[in-house]
Design a protein around this motif. Structure first.
Motif, short mmCIF file in Angstrom:
data_model
loop_
_atom_site.label_atom_id
_atom_site.label_comp_id
_atom_site.label_asym_id
_atom_site.label_seq_id
_atom_site.Cartn_x
_atom_site.Cartn_y
_atom_site.Cartn_z
N ILE A 42 11.74 8.77 2.42
CA ILE A 42 10.33 8.37 2.37
C ILE A 42 9.86 7.91 3.75
O ILE A 42 8.82 8.34 4.25
CB ILE A 42 10.13 7.23 1.33
CG1 ILE A 42 10.37 7.76 -0.09
CG2 ILE A 42 8.72 6.64 1.44
CD1 ILE A 42 10.56 6.67 -1.13
N GLU A 43 10.64 7.05 4.39
CA GLU A 43 10.21 6.49 5.67
C GLU A 43 10.21 7.53 6.79
O GLU A 43 9.35 7.49 7.67
CB GLU A 43 11.10 5.30 6.07
CG GLU A 43 11.07 4.13 5.11
CD GLU A 43 9.71 3.46 5.00
OE1 GLU A 43 8.73 3.96 5.57
OE2 GLU A 43 9.62 2.41 4.32
N ASN A 44 11.15 8.45 6.76
CA ASN A 44 11.21 9.46 7.82
C ASN A 44 10.14 10.53 7.65
O ASN A 44 9.83 11.25 8.60
CB ASN A 44 12.59 10.14 7.84
CG ASN A 44 13.66 9.23 8.44
OD1 ASN A 44 13.33 8.20 9.03
ND2 ASN A 44 14.91 9.60 8.30
N GLU A 84 -1.71 -0.31 0.01
CA GLU A 84 -1.51 0.75 0.98
C GLU A 84 -0.50 0.18 1.98
O GLU A 84 -0.80 -0.83 2.64
CB GLU A 84 -2.84 1.07 1.65
CG GLU A 84 -2.94 2.51 2.07
CD GLU A 84 -4.30 2.84 2.66
OE1 GLU A 84 -4.50 3.97 3.08
OE2 GLU A 84 -5.16 1.94 2.73
N GLU A 85 0.65 0.80 2.08
CA GLU A 85 1.74 0.19 2.85
C GLU A 85 1.36 -0.15 4.29
O GLU A 85 1.71 -1.22 4.80
CB GLU A 85 2.97 1.12 2.84
CG GLU A 85 4.19 0.43 3.42
CD GLU A 85 5.28 1.39 3.85
OE1 GLU A 85 5.31 2.53 3.36
OE2 GLU A 85 6.09 0.99 4.71
N LYS A 86 0.64 0.79 4.97
CA LYS A 86 0.32 0.54 6.39
C LYS A 86 -0.44 -0.78 6.57
O LYS A 86 -0.25 -1.48 7.57
CB LYS A 86 -0.48 1.71 6.97
CG LYS A 86 -1.85 1.92 6.35
CD LYS A 86 -2.63 3.03 7.06
CE LYS A 86 -4.03 3.14 6.49
NZ LYS A 86 -4.85 4.14 7.19
N HIS A 128 8.28 -2.81 6.69
CA HIS A 128 7.85 -1.78 5.73
C HIS A 128 7.80 -2.33 4.31
O HIS A 128 8.45 -3.33 4.00
CB HIS A 128 8.84 -0.60 5.74
CG HIS A 128 8.77 0.23 6.97
ND1 HIS A 128 8.19 1.47 7.00
CD2 HIS A 128 9.20 -0.04 8.23
CE1 HIS A 128 8.26 1.95 8.25
NE2 HIS A 128 8.87 1.04 9.00
N GLY A 129 7.05 -1.62 3.45
CA GLY A 129 7.09 -1.86 2.01
C GLY A 129 7.70 -0.62 1.37
O GLY A 129 7.56 0.49 1.90
N ASN A 130 8.37 -0.80 0.25
CA ASN A 130 9.11 0.32 -0.32
C ASN A 130 8.47 0.84 -1.62
O ASN A 130 7.69 0.13 -2.27
CB ASN A 130 10.54 -0.14 -0.62
CG ASN A 130 11.55 0.97 -0.44
OD1 ASN A 130 11.20 2.16 -0.45
ND2 ASN A 130 12.81 0.59 -0.26
ZN LIG Z 1 7.39 2.53 5.29
#
Ligand SMILES: [Zn+2]
Length: 324
Positions: A206-208, A115-117, A174-176
Motif C-alpha cells: 500500500i505504501e509503496n 484522508e491519510e495525507k 503514516h496511517g494504515n
Molecule cells: Zn501511508
C-alpha cells in the motif's frame, strides 16, 4: 576540327572541375535536399524531415537527461562524503527529518472519513510544535509543510542534503488500512528486503504504491549504491530508534501495539541515515479511526513519538552512540 570536338575540348575540363568542387565542398543542406527529394513526394519529404527533427531533439533531450542524472549522482556523493566519519569521531545527533507520508495528488489511504495525507501532516505539525516547545536544540526539517506532492527522489535527496549539514534521524508518519476492518493498532517499521509477516507485506504494498516507476528508477540510479554502503551501519540504529519510539508511544497513548515490523519501504530504502516508518493506526477500523480524528488522542500519540525520539537522541549522545 568538327564543332562537337571543339565544344568538348573547352567544356570537359570545366565540367570535370565543377564535379570535383561539388564533391569536395558539398553543402550539407544541398546534399539533404538532393538525397531526400529523389524518390519521395514533397509531402513525404516534409514528414521525414519533421521525424528526423523530432528524433534529433529526443537524442539531445536524452543526452541532457543523462548529463543531469550524472550531475545529481556526483552531488549526492559529494553530500554524503561531507557526513562526518563516525568511526573516528563521535558526532551527536542534532536534527530530525519529519516526513508526512503522501500529499497532493497522492492521498494515501482513505477510510472512515480520514484522508491519510491530511492525518500525516497534522501529526507531523504537532510533533514539530512539541520539539519547538520542549527541545529547541534539535533542528527539525520537514519534507512537506502543506498538501503538496513530494516525490520519493525529493524526500531522499532533501534528507541527504540535510544530513551533510547535521547528524539526522528520519521519521516518516503514516496511517494504515487493512481489508479486515477488525485490524487495529500502532506499528513501527524498519527496512528489510523481506517483509516480516503477511500484514507487513500488505502495508508495504500500500505504501509503496504511491511512487511512480520512473521516480523509483531515477532514485535507484542515484542512491542505491550509496545506500547499500551506508545502510548496514544505520540498520541497528534504526531498530533501536523504532524500539524507543514504540515503547514511549504505547506508554503515552495507551494504544494497542501490533509490534515492531520490517518491510521494504521505498522511503526507507534509499535513506542513508537511521530511518523509521510509524504507522499510527488503522483508519479502516471504525473505533481507531474515531480516535485518530480526536485531537486529544492525536496529542497523546505525538507526545509519545516526541518522547521516544528525544530519549533515543539523549541516550545516543550521552553514550556516544551506545558505546559507553
Ligand atoms: Zn501511508
Amino acid at each position: 576540327m568538327p564543332r562537337i570536338i571543339y565544344i568538348c575540348f573547352f567544356l570537359c575540363p570545366i565540367l570535370l572541375f565543377s564535379q570535383q568542387t561539388t564533391e569536395r565542398f558539398v553543402n550539407p543542406d544541398d546534399y539533404i535536399e538532393k538525397t531526400t527529394n529523389t524518390n519521395v513526394s514533397p509531402e513525404e519529404d516534409r514528414q521525414q524531415k519533421a521525424l528526423d527533427f523530432i528524433a534529433n531533439q529526443e537524442k539531445i533531450n536524452e543526452e541532457k537527461r543523462l548529463k543531469n542524472q550524472q550531475l545529481k549522482k556526483e552531488e549526492a556523493i559529494d553530500d554524503l562524503l561531507m557526513i562526518p566519519e563516525q568511526d573516528h569521531e563521535f558526532v551527536p545527533i542534532d536534527a530530525i527529518v519529519l516526513d508526512a507520508g503522501h500529499g497532493g495528488k497522492h492521498p494515501g489511504g482513505i477510510s472512515n472519513g480520514i484522508e491519510e495525507k491530511r492525518l500525516n501532516l497534522t501529526l507531523v505539525k504537532k510533533i514539530h510544535a512539541i520539539f519547538r516547545k520542549k527541545n529547541k536544540d534539535i533542528k527539525i526539517y520537514v519534507t512537506r509543510k502543506n498538501d503538496k506532492y513530494v516525490s520519493l527522489e525529493d524526500r531522499v535527496s532533501k534528507t541527504a542534503r540535510w544530513s551533510a549539514r547535521k547528524n539526522v534521524l528520519f521519521v516518516s508518519i503514516h496511517g494504515n488500512i487493512a481489508f479486515n476492518s477488525k485490524v487495529s493498532g500502532f506499528e513501527i517499521y524498519t527496512l528489510s528486503d523481506k517483509a516480516s509477516d503477511p500484514d507487513a507485506l500488505a502495508t508495504e504494498r500500500i505504501e509503496n504504491a504511491g511512487f511512480s516507476s520512473s521516480d523509483i528508477e531515477k532514485t535507484e540510479s542515484v542512491y542505491s549504491i550509496l545506500a547499500d554502503l551506508i545502510r548496514d551501519g544505520t540498520r541497528k540504529q534504526s531498530e533501536w530508534l523504532a524500539r524507543f519510539v514504540y515503547d514511549d508511544t504505547l506508554r503515552a497513548s495507551k494504544t494497542y501495539g501490533r509490534g515492531l515490523k520490517r518491510a521494504n519501504f521505498f522511503v526507507l530504502k534509499y535513506n542513508t541515515v537511521p530511518s523509521i516508518l510509524v504507522e499510527v493506526g488503522y483508519m479502516s477500523n471504525a473505533a481507531e479511526a474515531k480516535n485518530l480524528l480526536d485531537e486529544e488522542y492525536q496529542n497523546k500519540l505525538t507526545i509519545g513519538i516526541y518522547q521516544g525520539i528525544s530519549r533515543y537522541i539523549q541516550e545516543y549522545n550521552e553514550t556516544e552512540g551506545f558505546t559507553k
